[in-house]
Design a protein around this motif. Sequence first.
Motif, PDB file in Angstrom:
ATOM      1  N   LEU A   1      27.457  52.725 -48.703  1.00 26.44           N
ATOM      2  CA  LEU A   1      27.941  54.237 -49.188  1.00 26.44           C
ATOM      3  C   LEU A   1      28.960  54.055 -50.405  1.00 26.44           C
ATOM      4  O   LEU A   1      28.737  54.877 -51.414  1.00 26.44           O
ATOM      5  N   LEU A   2      29.917  53.195 -50.342  1.00 29.28           N
ATOM      6  CA  LEU A   2      30.903  52.925 -51.546  1.00 29.28           C
ATOM      7  C   LEU A   2      30.098  52.866 -52.595  1.00 29.28           C
ATOM      8  O   LEU A   2      30.462  53.076 -53.594  1.00 29.28           O
ATOM      9  N   HIS A   3      29.251  51.441 -52.389  1.00 32.69           N
ATOM     10  CA  HIS A   3      28.800  50.987 -53.721  1.00 32.69           C
ATOM     11  C   HIS A   3      27.771  52.085 -54.214  1.00 32.69           C
ATOM     12  O   HIS A   3      27.650  52.136 -55.572  1.00 32.69           O
ATOM     13  N   SER A   4      26.956  52.776 -53.478  1.00 34.66           N
ATOM     14  CA  SER A   4      26.204  53.806 -54.002  1.00 34.66           C
ATOM     15  C   SER A   4      27.012  55.073 -54.867  1.00 34.66           C
ATOM     16  O   SER A   4      26.407  55.401 -56.121  1.00 34.66           O
ATOM     17  N   LEU A   5      28.216  55.327 -54.289  1.00 34.63           N
ATOM     18  CA  LEU A   5      28.935  56.301 -54.929  1.00 34.63           C
ATOM     19  C   LEU A   5      29.615  55.659 -56.209  1.00 34.63           C
ATOM     20  O   LEU A   5      29.832  56.547 -57.419  1.00 34.63           O
ATOM     21  N   VAL A   6      29.768  54.623 -56.336  1.00 28.68           N
ATOM     22  CA  VAL A   6      30.208  53.864 -57.435  1.00 28.68           C
ATOM     23  C   VAL A   6      29.241  53.757 -58.436  1.00 28.68           C
ATOM     24  O   VAL A   6      29.702  54.119 -59.763  1.00 28.68           O
ATOM     25  N   GLU A   7      28.046  53.669 -58.220  1.00 25.45           N
ATOM     26  CA  GLU A   7      27.220  53.567 -58.949  1.00 25.45           C
ATOM     27  C   GLU A   7      26.701  54.894 -59.252  1.00 25.45           C
ATOM     28  O   GLU A   7      26.425  55.217 -60.809  1.00 25.45           O
ATOM     29  N   LEU A   8      26.881  55.865 -58.788  1.00 29.52           N
ATOM     30  CA  LEU A   8      26.506  57.398 -59.118  1.00 29.52           C
ATOM     31  C   LEU A   8      27.823  57.661 -60.093  1.00 29.52           C
ATOM     32  O   LEU A   8      27.431  58.518 -61.231  1.00 29.52           O
ATOM     33  N   LYS A   9      28.990  57.265 -59.975  1.00 28.02           N
ATOM     34  CA  LYS A   9      30.072  57.577 -60.878  1.00 28.02           C
ATOM     35  C   LYS A   9      29.697  56.974 -62.200  1.00 28.02           C
ATOM     36  O   LYS A   9      29.964  57.665 -63.329  1.00 28.02           O
ATOM     37  N   ASN A  10      29.380  56.053 -62.348  1.00 27.93           N
ATOM     38  CA  ASN A  10      28.957  55.118 -63.598  1.00 27.93           C
ATOM     39  C   ASN A  10      28.162  55.686 -64.079  1.00 27.93           C
ATOM     40  O   ASN A  10      27.973  55.973 -65.596  1.00 27.93           O
TER      41      ASN A  10
END
Length: 59
Positions: free
Chosen positions: A18-27
């Motif tokens: 979940l954290l990895h996906s949110l960071v990718e979305l932020k990028n």
Amino acid sequence: MREKTNHLNVDSQERSLLLHSLVELKNQLIQQGRYTDCVDELIFKVINAPTKRMKIEYI
């Protein structure tokens, strides 16, 4: 009126995904030049969420 709250139970592997996906979305939002405030709040909530130990029994 009270704000409705939702609870989500995830294990450590799901939490890291979940954290990895949110960071990718932020990028992606940064590359598009859009605001990332909502995603930042979600990342903050996931990181600071309390952990609850649960006992799982397999039959």
